[in-house]
Design an enzyme around this catalytic site. Structure first.
Site, PDB file in Angstrom:
ATOM      1  CD  GLU A  48      49.720  28.321  32.509  1.00 41.37           C
ATOM      2  OE1 GLU A  48      50.413  27.454  33.023  1.00 41.37           O
ATOM      3  OE2 GLU A  48      49.660  29.482  32.954  1.00 41.37           O
ATOM      4  CG  ASP A  93      63.994  36.230  22.180  1.00 47.81           C
ATOM      5  OD1 ASP A  93      64.385  37.389  22.323  1.00 47.81           O
ATOM      6  OD2 ASP A  93      63.954  35.417  23.126  1.00 47.81           O
ATOM      7  CD  GLU A 120      62.321  35.109  26.827  1.00 47.03           C
ATOM      8  OE1 GLU A 120      62.798  34.141  26.235  1.00 47.03           O
ATOM      9  OE2 GLU A 120      63.047  35.986  27.384  1.00 47.03           O
ATOM     10  CD  GLU A 121      65.460  37.985  28.937  1.00 46.53           C
ATOM     11  OE1 GLU A 121      65.853  36.881  29.345  1.00 46.53           O
ATOM     12  OE2 GLU A 121      65.842  38.486  27.865  1.00 46.53           O
ATOM     13  CB  THR A 179      49.380  30.349  38.257  1.00 46.83           C
ATOM     14  OG1 THR A 179      50.240  31.016  37.301  1.00 46.83           O
ATOM     15  CG2 THR A 179      48.976  31.312  39.339  1.00 46.83           C
TER      16      THR A 179
END
Lengths: 690, 690
Positions: free
Chosen positions: B378, B395, B366-367, B208
Site C-alpha cells: 500500500e 514462508d 503475517e500471522e 487502514t
C-alpha cells in the site's frame, strides 16, 4: 522555422459538409484520414480505424422537437424556430441536425414559464425563496454557470417539468443582438443560432462504463444508465428566448440575472397580461430525441520510433462536429493533418525517424461525451498506461487570434515554454509565441518569476480520459482571445450551424496564421517529446502546484481542521519530501547530461519522469466519480483551491459534528493525498534506495 | 553447486524464543536482520526497517480465556486446559501466548453444546435439518473445510452464541491421538496442542484498508471494521475436544462428520445423561481478547543492480511466529538469511553484482493477516508495480522432506523448471529436484508432456498482496510431504507451542537437507531472474491456463450460458489472440537471442514480459473483494474451474431468470475477462503495432 504551409485547404475540405458523429460524412472523413496516413509520399508507418458501437442521441427527423406557446384554449399561439436561419446558404441542408440537447429524454411537458437564470442549485433556491411554485413549470435557463445537463438535474429536484436553454447575448455577443451586428456581419452569434451539445453527465459510451464498446461488450440496461437529464430539455436561440423572456410576468429578476435581450427579465411564472401572449398561456416543450446504437470510429496512425518504439507520444483531436464545425473540430483536425503530413513526408523521404513512436489519433463521437477517446483508453488501458510519454490534444486550434492558451499538468510546462520561445508569434511585432503569450496569461512563479500561466485540465475535450483515468501527463493547446476585447464565454458560433469555413476565414483567423502558430507549437512539442534523449518532462514543476495546494489548505482550512483535531503536518512533510526528491532528481539529470550517459541509464531516468504522473492515480479515491482517479486533478466542487478530495470532503463536513462520517471522509482523503505524495516522492528517489 | 552450508544455526537462533508479532523478541529479530544485512563482510548494499502501527489482537494476560462445563447449579464441573502441556520445557514460558482466536470478540456466552463438523454453511444447515435448535448454543467445530473466521460467521447466522474449534486427529495425525504416539515421540500433534491463528476475514491492517498503516493514516472507527468473527470463538486441543464431544447427547453425526477421538460423535445439543457431565450442563466460553495498536516492522535489504537497478527481484518471508515457530516462519527465515548471506558475501568481495536489484524482505505480523507485506504494497504501490520483475515467497520452507512444492503464476514455471533441473534432490537416489518433484506432483501439459504441476496462489502467505493487489508474477516455494504417507492437512504442530527447533531437527528435516534444497532452488531462481539478459518469464505458459479455463467454461457452463443467450465466442477469440501473440513474442525473443541485441531492445522486450501480469489487473472487477484485482486468480467460490469472476457470477445467476441482475453480472464479468485478455494480447504485440 517549421515548414508549415497554409492550413486553409485542409480546414476547408474538412468543414465542407456537416459531419456529425457516425454520419456518412463522418465515415468519409475516416476514409480521408486513412488515405492521408497511408499515402506513400507523406503518410505514416501504418494507420487503422478502430470502430466502437456506442449509444448516441439524435432528434427525430420525422417528428422535430418543438417549443410552442399554447393559449388557454389549447391553440398554439406562437412557435419557436425549429432550425437556424439560413443566412449563408449553409444552414439549411438535410445534414444540418436540428438544434437539440443530446441525451435529453423525449416527452412533451407543458406548463407556465419561469426564468431560472443559469439553472444552478442557488438559482432554483432563489426562485423558491421568491415564493414561486416550480411544480410543473417550464424553466428557461441560459448557458453558463454549470454544465449543460446540470440545469435539468437541478430543475427536476424542484418539480420543474421541462427545461429550455439559450445563449444570452450578454454572455456570448458582448451584448450585441441585432442581425446587422452578428454573423455574417461580424463574428457574433446570429439571433437564430443555437448551441447544441451533450447533456450527459459523464463521459464515455453511456452503456459500457469501464469497458470498451466493442460489439460483444456487456451493455447496461437503459433503466440502469445514470447521467442523462431527468426531464425533457431543448436549446433555443436568443431570438426565441427574447420572445419568451421579455413577456414574462412576475417579480423582476435580480440584477445579476439580467441579460442583453433588450428588456427587463422577470421571473414568471407565466406571461404578463400586457405582453404578446395571453396571461394564462403555457409553454409546451416537445422533445422526440432517440437513443441509437451507432458505429463510431477512431483513426490511429503511427510513426515507429527508431530507438524506443515502445514509448508513445500521443497526439489527438476529435473528428466529429455538430454541423460543419470549421472551428470545432476542423481547426484542430487541419492541424493534425498538417502535422502528420509534414512528419510523414520527412519519414517517407527516409531522412528522419524519431527516437520514440508518435501516435496520431482522430477520435470519434467526442461531441457526445469524449466517447471515442474514452473507449480507446478502456480498450488499451495497460498498454497506454505503461508506455505513453504524454498526450497532446489540439481540439479547437483557434478560438481567436490573440494569444496561445495551454492547459496541462506541471511536467509539460517546460517543454511548452521551450517550444514557444523559438516560434514567432503571428501577431504584430516580432515577438515569440512565448513573449506574446506572457502578456495575456501570466503568473508570478516563486521559482521562475513571471511566466505564462498554464490552465488546469477539466474534462472539456479528449485529454480527460488520459489525465484522469490513465494518469498520463497531458496538455491542450489553442490560440484564443484577448480577454480585454471580448467577454464571450466561447467563440460565438460554437456548436451552431454558423461555425463554417467562411466564419474562420473572415473573422477568427484570416490567413490562418494562428492555425500555423498552433501547428508549429504542437509540432515542436511532439518533436521534443519524441526525439529528446532525456524526456523534457520537468517533474519538479509539480512542486509549485503542491505548495500552492498546501498553502490554500493551511490558510483556508487549517483552523477548521484543527478544530476537528486533524493535523496538516503529515501533508506538509509529504510535500517537502516531494520537493526534495524532485529537486535531487533534477540535479542527477543535469549531472548526467554533462557526461555521456548510456541509453539504459537515460531510459531508467526517463521512466521515472514518465511514470511520475501515474503515481497520483488512485482508482479507489473517488468511487462515485466515474473515471476520475487523479488525486490532484479530480473535479473540485469545494471552494478552497486545494487537493480536490480534501476540498470537497471539507465542504461536505463543514457543518457536521466532529466524529461524523463526513469528518472521517476528510481524514481518509487527507491520507489518500499523503500516500500519493509519499509514493510519488518514493518513485523519484534513486531507484536502488529503499 | 550452490555454496550453502547447514541452515541449522540460523533456524536454531531464530526459533530460540517465541517471537509473536510486535513482541520484544520480534523486535530483537528486527535488529538481528538489520545487523546481518549491514554486515561489512556478508551484508547487502543497504537495509532498513519500516514500521507500521497496526491493529493486533491478543488474549488478556490477567484474565485468560477459559472454556468450562457448567453444571445446572452454576458450578464449574470441568475446565478445558488453558495452555498446552509443557512436554519439552518450551511450552511453559511467559512468552508462550495462550491459545486463542485472534480478532475474535470478547464475551462469555454459555449454552448447550452442539457439534457442527467443520462449521460450513452446509454443516449448520444439516443441524437445522436434523431439527436442532441452534439458538444460544455453543458450536464445537473442527479445523478445515472453510477458513477459520468463516465458522463463526456461519454459526452466528443460526443464532449460535459461541464457537469452539479443535483439530481432529483424523485430520492432522493420521488418526493417532495417544501421548506415546505424538510429539516428542513422533511428528504428530500432542493431545494438548492447539492451533492458533487469525480469524480475520481479509488481509492487511484491519483499520487502514488500501492505506499504509503509518501513524498519520486515517483509521476506521472500530464500529466500521468488517471481517472480524461476530461471536466469541476459542480454539482448544483435541484432548479437551474429546471430553466434550465424546459426551454429547443427541443423534449420531453423519459418517463424514466422524473423527478419530475414539468415540462416536453425536450432534447434541447438550451432554448425554450417561456421560461424564450431567445432562443439563452447559458450556461456557469466556473470551477476553483485546485489540491493540502495536508497532510492527518490515525489514528490507537491497543488492543494487549493476545495469538495471530499477528492476527489482523481490524475495520475502514473514518473521513473526505464534510461538517459537521453528517451522513457521523460521525455516523460511533461515533460508532468507542464508541466501542473503551467501549473496552478500559475493557482493562484499567485490566480485559480483547482479544485473537487476535484489530486494530481501522480512515481513512483520503475517500471522495476523499478511499485515506487513500488505502495508508495504500500500505504501509503495506504484514504485513496486512499475519495477518489480517477480516476487518469490518462502514462508514455511519445509513442511516435510519428500518433494518440492511450488505455487505460482504461469510465467514463473519455466524458471522454476530450469532451476530445479540443475540441483540435486536431497532424497535417496541421484535425482534432480525436478525429477524427484515430478514423481509427486505432475500433470500432462499439451505443450510439454508430463511436467511437475505448480499450484495456484491463494492468500495463504505474503505473496497475496503482490499477485492479487499489484499483479506481480509471484511464487511460493517449499519442501513438503509424500501424500501417500500422510493425510495430515498441514504439518501437525502448525501454530502450536510444539513447533520447535527439535521438532524440525528430529522429525521434519533431520540434517536440514530439505532446507538446503529450498535455499538452492530459491537462490538459483533469484539469480536467474536478476542476472539473465532476457527475463526468464515465459508468458506463453499462460496460454495453457487460459485454454483450460476456456475449456471448463465451454464444457461446464456453455449450455447454461447459451440458454441465457450469452455467447462464449468473444472469449474464444480473445484466448486465441493471446495464444498467437504470446507465441509470436516467444519467436521474436528466440530470434533476438541468436544475434547480439542491444540492451535497450532487450529492455523493451523484458518490459513486455514483466508487465504482462499487470494487464490482468482490474481494480473495478470485484469491488466487494478487498485487494483482489487479478481477473484470473481472484477467489473462486463457483464450482466450475474457470475464470473466477465468470464462475462466481454463474453460480449466483444459475437459479435466477434471464434478464436478472445476476445474469447481467455474468455478462459484465465475461466482458471484463475478454477486455483483460485482449489487452494482454495487445501488450504482447510488437510495440509499434497499432
Amino acid at each position: 522555422c517549421w515548414p508549415c504551409p497554409s492550413l486553409c485547404p485542409p480546414c476547408r475540405e474538412l468543414s465542407r459538409e456537416p459531419h456529425l458523429a457516425s454520419s456518412p460524412r463522418d465515415e468519409d472523413l475516416v476514409q480521408l484520414l486513412l488515405q492521408r496516413w497511408k499515402d506513400p509520399e507523406s503518410g505514416l508507418d501504418s494507420a487503422e480505424a478502430f470502430t466502437y458501437e456506442v449509444l448516441l442521441s439524435f432528434p427525430s427527423q420525422e417528428q422535430p422537437n418543438v417549443v410552442d406557446i399554447v393559449g388557454p384554449t389549447g391553440d398554439i399561439i406562437h412557435s419557436c424556430h425549429r432550425t437556424e436561419e439560413n443566412v449563408t446558404g449553409e444552414q439549411g441542408g438535410p445534414d444540418v441536425v436540428q438544434p437539440y440537447a443530446a441525451y435529453a429524454p423525449s416527452g412533451t411537458p407543458q406548463g407556465l414559464l419561469v426564468y431560472a437564470n443559469r439553472g444552478t442549485e442557488e438559482d432554483f433556491k432563489e426562485l423558491q425563496t421568491q415564493g414561486i411554485n416550480l411544480e410543473g413549470t417550464i424553466a428557461l435557463t441560459r448557458y453558463g454557470g454549470v454544465g449543460r445537463g446540470a440545469k435539468a438535474v437541478n430543475a427536476a429536484k424542484h418539480g420543474v417539468a421541462g427545461v429550455l436553454v439559450y445563449t444570452d447575448p450578454a454572455d456570448i455577443n458582448d451584448g450585441l443582438r441585432l442581425p446587422n451586428e452578428t454573423f455574417p456581419n461580424s463574428w457574433y452569434l446570429p439571433p437564430s443560432g443555437v448551441e447544441r451539445g451533450s447533456y450527459y453527465k459523464y463521459f464515455g459510451d453511456p452503456l459500457t462504463p469501464y469497458l470498451p464498446a466493442i460489439p460483444s461488450s456487456f451493455r447496461l440496461d437503459l433503466a440502469n444508465v445514470s447521467g442523462f437529464p431527468p426531464i425533457p430539455t431543448q436549446p433555443i436561440g436568443f431570438q426565441d428566448a427574447r420572445d419568451l423572456l421579455c413577456n414574462l410576468n412576475g417579480t423582476l429578476a435580480p440584477a445579476t440575472w439580467q441579460g442583453a435581450l433588450g428588456c427587463p427579465y422577470s421571473l414568471g411564472p407565466g406571461f404578463r397580461p400586457d405582453g404578446n401572449f395571453s396571461a394564462d398561456s403555457q409553454v409546451n416543450v416537445s422533445v422526440y430525441n432517440r437513443l441509437e446504437l451507432r458505429n463510431s470510429s477512431n483513426v490511429l496512425g503511427i510513426i515507429r520510433g527508431a530507438v524506443e518504439p515502445d514509448r508513445y507520444v500521443l497526439y489527438g483531436n476529435h473528428r466529429d462536429s455538430w454541423v460543419h464545425g470549421a472551428v470545432d473540430p476542423s481547426s484542430g483536425t487541419a492541424v493534425l493533418l498538417e502535422l502528420s503530413r509534414v512528419l510523414g513526408t520527412l519519414l517517407k523521404k527516409g531522412t528522419w525517424r524519431p527516437r520514440r513512436s508518435i501516435v496520431f489519433a482522430s477520435w470519434g463521437a467526442e461531441e457526445f461525451g469524449l466517447i471515442g477517446s474514452t473507449e480507446f483508453t478502456e480498450e488499451f488501458f495497460n498498454k497506454l498506461q505503461e508506455r505513453t510519454v504524454a498526450y497532446i490534444n489540439v481540439d479547437i486550434a483557434v478560438f481567436a487570434n490573440a494569444t496561445l492558451r495551454v492547459q496541462g499538468t506541471p511536467p509539460v510546462q517546460s517543454v511548452v515554454f521551450s517550444a514557444t520561445k523559438e516560434i514567432r508569434s503571428p501577431g504584430p511585432g516580432d515577438l515569440s509565441i512565448y513573449d506574446n503569450w506572457i502578456q495575456y496569461f501570466n503568473r508570478s512563479s516563486p521559482v521562475y518569476g513571471l511566466v505564462p500561466s498554464l490552465g488546469s485540465l477539466g474534462a472539456g475535450s479528449d485529454y480527460a480520459p488520459f489525465i484522469h483515468f490513465l494518469g498520463i501527463s497531458s496538455m491542450d493547446i489553442a490560440y484564443t482571445y484577448d480577454r480585454s476585447k471580448t467577454s464571450a464565454r466561447i467563440y460565438p458560433t460554437y456548436h451552431t450551424a454558423f461555425d463554417t469555413f467562411d466564419y474562420v476565414d473572415k473573422f477568427l483567423d484570416p490567413g490562418f496564421s494562428s492555425h500555423q502558430a498552433v501547428a508549429r507549437t504542437a509540432g515542436s512539442i511532439i518533436l521534443r517529446l519524441s526525439d529528446s534523449f532525456f524526456l523534457p518532462l520537468k517533474v519538479s514543476d509539480y512542486s509549485e502546484t503542491l505548495r500552492s495546494f498546501l498553502q490554500a489548505a493551511q490558510e483556508d482550512l487549517g483552523a477548521l481542521l484543527e478544530q476537528h483535531s486533524i493535523s496538516l503536518g503529515p501533508l506538509v512533510t509529504a510535500v517537502e519530501k516531494f520537493e526534495a526528491e524532485a529537486a535531487a532528481l533534477g540535479q542527477r539529470i543535469s549531472a548526467l547530461q554533462k557526461g555521456s550517459p548510456d541509453p539504459l541509464q537515460v531510459r531508467m531516468l526517463n521512466d521515472q519522469l514518465m511514470l511520475l504522473e501515474r503515481t497520483f492515480l488512485n482508482p479507489r479515491a473517488f468511487p462515485e466519480e466515474r473515471y476520475y482517479s487523479h488525486v490532484l486533478w479530480a473535479t473540485r466542487t469545494g471552494s478552497v483551491a486545494t487537493f480536490p478530495g480534501l476540498s470537497n470532503a471539507c465542504s461536505r463536513a463543514r457543518d457536521t459534528a466532529s466524529g461524523s462520517e463526513a469528518w472521517a471522509e476528510v481524514q481518509r482523503q487527507l491520507s489518500i493525498v499523503v500516500t500519493a505524495l509519499e509514493g510519488a516522492a518514493a518513485t523519484l528517489r534513486p531507484v536502488a534506495d529503499l
